[in-house]
Motif scaffolding. Structure first.
Motif, PDB file in Angstrom:
ATOM      1  N   THR A  84      -6.006   0.713  -1.405  1.00  0.00           N
ATOM      2  CA  THR A  84      -4.861  -0.115  -1.041  1.00  0.00           C
ATOM      3  C   THR A  84      -5.363  -1.520  -0.705  1.00  0.00           C
ATOM      4  O   THR A  84      -6.570  -1.738  -0.549  1.00  0.00           O
ATOM      5  CB  THR A  84      -4.166   0.456   0.202  1.00  0.00           C
ATOM      6  OG1 THR A  84      -5.095   0.409   1.303  1.00  0.00           O
ATOM      7  CG2 THR A  84      -3.707   1.895  -0.020  1.00  0.00           C
ATOM      8  N   PRO A  85      -4.463  -2.510  -0.562  1.00  0.00           N
ATOM      9  CA  PRO A  85      -4.895  -3.830  -0.085  1.00  0.00           C
ATOM     10  C   PRO A  85      -5.624  -3.755   1.248  1.00  0.00           C
ATOM     11  O   PRO A  85      -6.547  -4.523   1.517  1.00  0.00           O
ATOM     12  CB  PRO A  85      -3.570  -4.595   0.041  1.00  0.00           C
ATOM     13  CG  PRO A  85      -2.681  -3.967  -0.981  1.00  0.00           C
ATOM     14  CD  PRO A  85      -3.039  -2.501  -0.971  1.00  0.00           C
ATOM     15  N   ARG A 101      -4.832   6.845  -5.072  1.00  0.00           N
ATOM     16  CA  ARG A 101      -3.862   5.777  -5.278  1.00  0.00           C
ATOM     17  C   ARG A 101      -2.766   5.901  -4.224  1.00  0.00           C
ATOM     18  O   ARG A 101      -2.481   7.009  -3.761  1.00  0.00           O
ATOM     19  CB  ARG A 101      -3.241   5.870  -6.670  1.00  0.00           C
ATOM     20  CG  ARG A 101      -4.227   5.819  -7.824  1.00  0.00           C
ATOM     21  CD  ARG A 101      -3.553   6.212  -9.131  1.00  0.00           C
ATOM     22  NE  ARG A 101      -3.021   7.571  -9.039  1.00  0.00           N
ATOM     23  CZ  ARG A 101      -1.749   7.907  -9.277  1.00  0.00           C
ATOM     24  NH1 ARG A 101      -0.859   6.985  -9.591  1.00  0.00           N
ATOM     25  NH2 ARG A 101      -1.349   9.159  -9.173  1.00  0.00           N
ATOM     26  N   PRO A 102      -2.125   4.811  -3.851  1.00  0.00           N
ATOM     27  CA  PRO A 102      -1.012   4.911  -2.902  1.00  0.00           C
ATOM     28  C   PRO A 102       0.040   5.919  -3.348  1.00  0.00           C
ATOM     29  O   PRO A 102       0.625   6.630  -2.521  1.00  0.00           O
ATOM     30  CB  PRO A 102      -0.441   3.496  -2.880  1.00  0.00           C
ATOM     31  CG  PRO A 102      -1.610   2.620  -3.199  1.00  0.00           C
ATOM     32  CD  PRO A 102      -2.423   3.406  -4.198  1.00  0.00           C
ATOM     33  N   GLU A 121       3.752  10.720  -3.029  1.00  0.00           N
ATOM     34  CA  GLU A 121       4.358  11.959  -3.536  1.00  0.00           C
ATOM     35  C   GLU A 121       4.258  13.076  -2.504  1.00  0.00           C
ATOM     36  O   GLU A 121       5.163  13.918  -2.399  1.00  0.00           O
ATOM     37  CB  GLU A 121       3.693  12.368  -4.853  1.00  0.00           C
ATOM     38  CG  GLU A 121       4.027  11.461  -6.016  1.00  0.00           C
ATOM     39  CD  GLU A 121       5.528  11.335  -6.260  1.00  0.00           C
ATOM     40  OE1 GLU A 121       6.258  12.351  -6.125  1.00  0.00           O
ATOM     41  OE2 GLU A 121       5.987  10.227  -6.582  1.00  0.00           O
ATOM     42  N   ALA A 122       3.174  13.089  -1.737  1.00  0.00           N
ATOM     43  CA  ALA A 122       3.060  14.071  -0.659  1.00  0.00           C
ATOM     44  C   ALA A 122       4.104  13.793   0.422  1.00  0.00           C
ATOM     45  O   ALA A 122       4.680  14.725   1.002  1.00  0.00           O
ATOM     46  CB  ALA A 122       1.655  14.037  -0.060  1.00  0.00           C
ATOM     47  N   ALA A 123       4.358  12.515   0.688  1.00  0.00           N
ATOM     48  CA  ALA A 123       5.389  12.150   1.673  1.00  0.00           C
ATOM     49  C   ALA A 123       6.772  12.576   1.200  1.00  0.00           C
ATOM     50  O   ALA A 123       7.591  13.040   2.007  1.00  0.00           O
ATOM     51  CB  ALA A 123       5.352  10.650   1.938  1.00  0.00           C
ATOM     52  N   VAL A 124       7.038  12.431  -0.086  1.00  0.00           N
ATOM     53  CA  VAL A 124       8.324  12.886  -0.638  1.00  0.00           C
ATOM     54  C   VAL A 124       8.495  14.381  -0.390  1.00  0.00           C
ATOM     55  O   VAL A 124       9.566  14.839   0.035  1.00  0.00           O
ATOM     56  CB  VAL A 124       8.421  12.587  -2.151  1.00  0.00           C
ATOM     57  CG1 VAL A 124       9.620  13.309  -2.773  1.00  0.00           C
ATOM     58  CG2 VAL A 124       8.542  11.085  -2.398  1.00  0.00           C
ATOM     59  N   GLY A 166       0.773  -1.224   0.000  1.00  0.00           N
ATOM     60  CA  GLY A 166       0.000   0.000   0.000  1.00  0.00           C
ATOM     61  C   GLY A 166       0.810   1.283   0.000  1.00  0.00           C
ATOM     62  O   GLY A 166       1.802   1.409  -0.728  1.00  0.00           O
ATOM     63  N   ILE A 167       0.390   2.230   0.824  1.00  0.00           N
ATOM     64  CA  ILE A 167       1.028   3.542   0.857  1.00  0.00           C
ATOM     65  C   ILE A 167       2.492   3.436   1.271  1.00  0.00           C
ATOM     66  O   ILE A 167       3.354   4.108   0.712  1.00  0.00           O
ATOM     67  CB  ILE A 167       0.271   4.481   1.820  1.00  0.00           C
ATOM     68  CG1 ILE A 167      -1.118   4.802   1.253  1.00  0.00           C
ATOM     69  CG2 ILE A 167       1.050   5.771   2.069  1.00  0.00           C
ATOM     70  CD1 ILE A 167      -2.034   5.525   2.228  1.00  0.00           C
ATOM     71  N   GLY A 168       2.783   2.591   2.262  1.00  0.00           N
ATOM     72  CA  GLY A 168       4.166   2.448   2.715  1.00  0.00           C
ATOM     73  C   GLY A 168       5.078   1.943   1.622  1.00  0.00           C
ATOM     74  O   GLY A 168       6.193   2.458   1.432  1.00  0.00           O
TER      75      GLY A 168
END
Length: 257
Positions: A189-190, A221-222, A227-230, A16-18
């Protein structure tokens, strides 16, 4: 290469997101360290990153267990001598009206979602304080800002994380450490797919219903959250402190009528 040579720790990055964030961090030049209870999935992410020319490591870590966390952080510091970014992403869900949630489920979601952020941050922050630099990203949710049926326990954890983020920022600003939170909406996500299968007789119809909550009419989408985390991990967000960044397709902005 927005994260070139930064040592970035991510919890719960097997799927997923991670997982999407681990890959995005690596593409931007980061050295990625993954903590995950599902080590097979984490190793698959590492293999994909390495095959693409990046650098990543994975280790079994239970974020609700301080001994497990401390061993991981010690290993990371031994390998790199620094930690630049911590993304507290690991989390579990809880479904049901408050009176339906049993104590075991309540304790589990609190232990992973809230105590996990506390324990991992507690282990990592001294290294960031010593080096006078760092970025912490905590995974909250848009549910911290809105009411949602049958999510009282989960919402309680995500609201706690958002409040914790703001107080952490006040405490660690003097050390040049930025602390921000991500507030995703419904991301396909899953994790979400499994919830839909367990909670609805017709998961496809549930997905269509969920889409109607988004102003854009689509689930996230994950990669949207990654991209926000980046951005929050990079120096581009140097003036963003104690913020809750919504990546929710407009859920918290309102509804169309």
């Amino acid at each position: 290469m927005r994260l070139k040579s930064k040592v970035c720790l991510i919890t719960g990055a097997g799927k997923g997101i991670g997982a999407a964030t681990a890959k995005a961090f690596a593409r931007e030049g980061a050295v990625v360290e993954i903590a995950e209870v599902d080590l097979d999935s984490a190793n698959s992410v590492v293999e994909e990153i390495v095959a693409a020319g990046g650098t990543a490591y994975a280790k079994f870590v239970d974020v609700s267990d301080s001994a497990s966390i401390n061993a991981w952080v010690t290993e990371v510091l031994g390998r790199h001598q620094r930690i630049d970014v911590l993304f507290n992403n690991a989390g579990v869900s809880a479904v049901g009206q408050l009176h339906e949630v049993n104590r075991d489920l309540w304790d589990k979601v609190m232990s992973v979602n809230v105590t996990g952020v506390y324990l991992v941050s507690k282990a990592v922050l001294p290294a960031m304080m010593e080096q006078k630099q760092g970025a912490v990203i905590n995974m909250s949710s848009c549910i911290a800002e809105i009411g949602l049926a049958r999510r009282a326990a989960y919402a309680a954890t995500k609201g706690a994380i958002l409040s914790m983020t703001k107080s952490m920022q006040v405490d660690y600003a003097p050390y040049n450490i930025r602390v921000n939170a991500l507030l995703p909406g419904t991301i396909f996500t899953p994790f979400v797919e499994d919830y839909l299968k367990r909670s609805y007789d017709d998961p496809s119809a549930a997905i269509e219903s969920l889409k109607q909550r988004q102003l854009g009419g689509e689930l996230g989408r994950p990669e949207d959250v990654a991209e926000a985390a980046v951005y929050l991990a990079s120096d581009e967000s140097r003036y963003v402190m104690g913020a809750g960044l919504a990546v929710d397709g407009g859920v918290t902005a309102g509804k169309q009528f």
